[in-house]
Structure formats: structure tokens, C-alpha cells
Write a protein that holds these residues in place. Sequence first.
Motif, PDB file in Angstrom:
ATOM      1  N   LYS A 124      17.947  35.851  47.576  1.00  0.00           N
ATOM      2  CA  LYS A 124      17.676  34.612  46.863  1.00  0.00           C
ATOM      3  C   LYS A 124      18.969  34.060  46.255  1.00  0.00           C
ATOM      4  N   VAL A 125      19.082  32.757  46.192  1.00  0.00           N
ATOM      5  CA  VAL A 125      20.285  32.114  45.671  1.00  0.00           C
ATOM      6  C   VAL A 125      20.478  32.496  44.204  1.00  0.00           C
ATOM      7  N   VAL A 126      21.709  32.865  43.852  1.00  0.00           N
ATOM      8  CA  VAL A 126      22.058  33.222  42.483  1.00  0.00           C
ATOM      9  C   VAL A 126      23.081  32.221  41.962  1.00  0.00           C
ATOM     10  N   VAL A 127      22.740  31.539  40.882  1.00  0.00           N
ATOM     11  CA  VAL A 127      23.638  30.572  40.248  1.00  0.00           C
ATOM     12  C   VAL A 127      24.059  31.125  38.899  1.00  0.00           C
ATOM     13  N   ALA A 128      25.351  31.369  38.718  1.00  0.00           N
ATOM     14  CA  ALA A 128      25.872  31.857  37.438  1.00  0.00           C
ATOM     15  C   ALA A 128      26.163  30.669  36.532  1.00  0.00           C
ATOM     16  N   ALA A 129      25.577  30.682  35.347  1.00  0.00           N
ATOM     17  CA  ALA A 129      25.814  29.637  34.353  1.00  0.00           C
ATOM     18  C   ALA A 129      26.840  30.157  33.359  1.00  0.00           C
ATOM     19  N   ILE A 130      28.069  29.665  33.451  1.00  0.00           N
ATOM     20  CA  ILE A 130      29.177  30.223  32.681  1.00  0.00           C
ATOM     21  C   ILE A 130      29.445  29.374  31.452  1.00  0.00           C
ATOM     22  N   ASP A 131      29.141  29.940  30.298  1.00  0.00           N
ATOM     23  CA  ASP A 131      29.490  29.321  29.021  1.00  0.00           C
ATOM     24  C   ASP A 131      30.434  30.271  28.302  1.00  0.00           C
ATOM     25  N   GLY A 132      31.522  29.760  27.747  1.00  0.00           N
ATOM     26  CA  GLY A 132      32.484  30.636  27.097  1.00  0.00           C
ATOM     27  C   GLY A 132      33.257  31.444  28.116  1.00  0.00           C
ATOM     28  N   THR A 133      33.470  32.711  27.818  1.00  0.00           N
ATOM     29  CA  THR A 133      34.362  33.557  28.609  1.00  0.00           C
ATOM     30  C   THR A 133      33.635  34.287  29.738  1.00  0.00           C
ATOM     31  N   ALA A 134      34.263  34.275  30.916  1.00  0.00           N
ATOM     32  CA  ALA A 134      33.914  35.179  32.014  1.00  0.00           C
ATOM     33  C   ALA A 134      35.211  35.879  32.373  1.00  0.00           C
ATOM     34  N   CYS A 135      35.348  37.110  31.918  1.00  0.00           N
ATOM     35  CA  CYS A 135      36.644  37.788  31.931  1.00  0.00           C
ATOM     36  C   CYS A 135      36.543  39.113  32.684  1.00  0.00           C
ATOM     37  N   GLY A 136      37.536  39.426  33.512  1.00  0.00           N
ATOM     38  CA  GLY A 136      37.588  40.718  34.180  1.00  0.00           C
ATOM     39  C   GLY A 136      36.330  40.993  34.986  1.00  0.00           C
ATOM     40  N   ALA A 137      35.641  42.072  34.661  1.00  0.00           N
ATOM     41  CA  ALA A 137      34.413  42.407  35.364  1.00  0.00           C
ATOM     42  C   ALA A 137      33.351  41.331  35.182  1.00  0.00           C
ATOM     43  N   GLY A 138      33.406  40.595  34.085  1.00  0.00           N
ATOM     44  CA  GLY A 138      32.497  39.469  33.891  1.00  0.00           C
ATOM     45  C   GLY A 138      32.753  38.367  34.903  1.00  0.00           C
ATOM     46  N   LEU A 139      34.030  38.128  35.220  1.00  0.00           N
ATOM     47  CA  LEU A 139      34.370  37.163  36.266  1.00  0.00           C
ATOM     48  C   LEU A 139      33.875  37.670  37.618  1.00  0.00           C
ATOM     49  N   ALA A 140      33.952  38.980  37.852  1.00  0.00           N
ATOM     50  CA  ALA A 140      33.443  39.540  39.103  1.00  0.00           C
ATOM     51  C   ALA A 140      31.950  39.261  39.257  1.00  0.00           C
ATOM     52  N   LEU A 141      31.184  39.375  38.169  1.00  0.00           N
ATOM     53  CA  LEU A 141      29.758  39.057  38.228  1.00  0.00           C
ATOM     54  C   LEU A 141      29.544  37.603  38.631  1.00  0.00           C
ATOM     55  N   ALA A 142      30.345  36.713  38.054  1.00  0.00           N
ATOM     56  CA  ALA A 142      30.224  35.293  38.389  1.00  0.00           C
ATOM     57  C   ALA A 142      30.570  35.042  39.853  1.00  0.00           C
ATOM     58  N   LEU A 143      31.609  35.718  40.352  1.00  0.00           N
ATOM     59  CA  LEU A 143      32.048  35.532  41.725  1.00  0.00           C
ATOM     60  C   LEU A 143      31.090  36.168  42.725  1.00  0.00           C
ATOM     61  N   ALA A 144      30.370  37.203  42.315  1.00  0.00           N
ATOM     62  CA  ALA A 144      29.360  37.798  43.189  1.00  0.00           C
ATOM     63  C   ALA A 144      28.162  36.868  43.349  1.00  0.00           C
ATOM     64  N   SER A 145      27.944  35.998  42.367  1.00  0.00           N
ATOM     65  CA  SER A 145      26.891  34.998  42.471  1.00  0.00           C
ATOM     66  C   SER A 145      27.276  33.969  43.541  1.00  0.00           C
ATOM     67  N   ASP A 146      26.293  33.257  44.055  1.00  0.00           N
ATOM     68  CA  ASP A 146      26.569  32.313  45.141  1.00  0.00           C
ATOM     69  C   ASP A 146      27.310  31.077  44.667  1.00  0.00           C
ATOM     70  N   MET A 147      26.992  30.629  43.463  1.00  0.00           N
ATOM     71  CA  MET A 147      27.599  29.415  42.920  1.00  0.00           C
ATOM     72  C   MET A 147      27.751  29.556  41.412  1.00  0.00           C
ATOM     73  N   MET A 148      28.645  28.752  40.848  1.00  0.00           N
ATOM     74  CA  MET A 148      28.856  28.748  39.404  1.00  0.00           C
ATOM     75  C   MET A 148      28.675  27.344  38.845  1.00  0.00           C
ATOM     76  N   VAL A 149      28.075  27.276  37.668  1.00  0.00           N
ATOM     77  CA  VAL A 149      28.048  26.058  36.863  1.00  0.00           C
ATOM     78  C   VAL A 149      28.766  26.386  35.562  1.00  0.00           C
TER      79      VAL A 149
END
Length: 283
Positions: A124-149
Motif C-alpha cells: 500500500k502507498v505510504v506517504v510520510a508527512a514531515i513536520d520539523g526534523t527528519a534526521c539520520g534514521a528518521g530521514l531513512a524512514l521518510a525515504l523508505a516511504s513512497d512519497m513525502m509531504v
Amino acid sequence: MMRAALLQSFIRESSPQAIPTSMQHVRVKVHAGVATITMDRPDSRNALDINLITDLQTAFSDVHQEKRVKAIVFVGSGNDFCSGIDLKVLAEIAALPQHESLEQWFALWREFTELLEQILRCPKVVVAAIDGTACGAGLALALASDMMVLSQRAKLSANAVNLGLVGGATTTLLEFRLGGAIASRLALSGDEIDADRTFAMGVCDTPVPVDQIWVAANELATRCTEAPLEAIQANKRLLNEGVGERLFSQLSAAAADSATACTTESATEGIRAFLENRPPQWP
């Protein structure tokens, strides 16, 4: 107008239904075919410890099996998406006898890598909603998602190098999503990029106000549910397993690199300096 209507609909209709769970640090709710998975450690800026990683694995597994869910919005509670691996946990592991610490580091990074693979393979499509910091492993979680907002105050960074660590999974996913040039710049400099710069790179649409981040992410996720599920699954499999055929073996190797790097004197000093809020004195 569409976002305003969506928000009003969300408020006007019955409350989103929570999926029953025993998870401590993750909340899951479903509304109109879209599940929202929320990391809920705001006091630590949603830093990843083994409990949060395990809870996320459970959440994505539950949502994967939930037939009424067609897409996923992935968010962090509080003012940040995720600040990365909890360095307090790394410091606690470092205090163990050497043979135990190495085993624990490998276990931690292996579990995190398995979570990333779970998100990448989720049908299923995963959209990461990024508010504030996405750092290190947190950025990896965002990048593993299909898209970012991104919200207008969002900031992305791959800062492992500044801590004497190796952000293996983050670097691998940066290269996969954004290409080698951008991955090199971010992974080797540790520089932080803001939402406008991320938009200029073509990574996301126009950043939105903070109070619109969930609405914008939900709107995008909802659009992705309009296509047949079989077609979405096939296209996602092509993207993550066909185009990125080397990705999963690279992630496994990256986990070993990250764990091994934790044994160095530089890593010990970088973690200690961060927790003591002082500049590191590199060996």
C-alpha cells in the motif's frame, strides 16, 4: 478548496477508528480507507529505540493486513517527524561488555533495517508527512516511504558523520531516491536542508503550513487509492524491487557497517558529546 473540504469532512464525519493494539509508542487510526500511523514519543522527538521500532513493525504489519486500508499516512507526534536513533540507547549499549555491546548494536540496526524493508515492501502507498526534523534514521524512514509531504518548517539531514557514526541505511536510501550526487553531499557534510531546498530538488510538492500537513498528506494518499490496488502494488514492486534490485542487499550490508562503526572511539566520543551538549573532541 479541496484541502479545506477534506478537513471539514474529516471533522464532520464520525471519528477515525483506532485499530486495537497493545503498542506503547505508536498510534494507528483509519479514516476513509487511509490509515494514519503516528510515532508517539514527542518528549524524545520521536527518537527510535527498540520499543518504537518494534511497535512500528507491528503497526505496518497490522495495516498491511487490514483490508479496508488502501494507503498510509506516516507521521510523528509533537514538533518533529523523527530525530533518528535514540543516542541514549547507543550510550547504554556502549557501557556493556564488548562482546555484549557488539551483539546489541547488530541487533538494533538489524531490526531497524527490517523495518525499512517492511515499509518498502508494503503493498500500500505510504506517504510520510514531515513536520520539523527528519534526521539520520528518521530521514531513512521518510525515504523508505513512497512519497513525502513537508511542512514549511521541515528540515532533513543525514548527520551520522558529525557524530562519528555511519548512517548506512540513510545513505543507501538517499542514493536510491535522490541519486549519488545529493547522497554524497548530505551524507559527507551532514548539512541540513530546509523544506524549500527539498522542494527545489523535486523531492516533494510545495511545502504546506504546519496546520495543513496531515490534510495535504491525506489528500495525496487518498488520490493514490483511486487506482486499482493491483496496479498500485505492481508499480510499487517495480519501483522498489525492480528498479532498486540491489537495494535490499545494500541495506543489509549498511546495517552491518552502522553496527561496526558504533565500536569505534570516534563513535563513543560523538555520542557522549551529543548527550553532554558539547563539541566533540575527536581522538
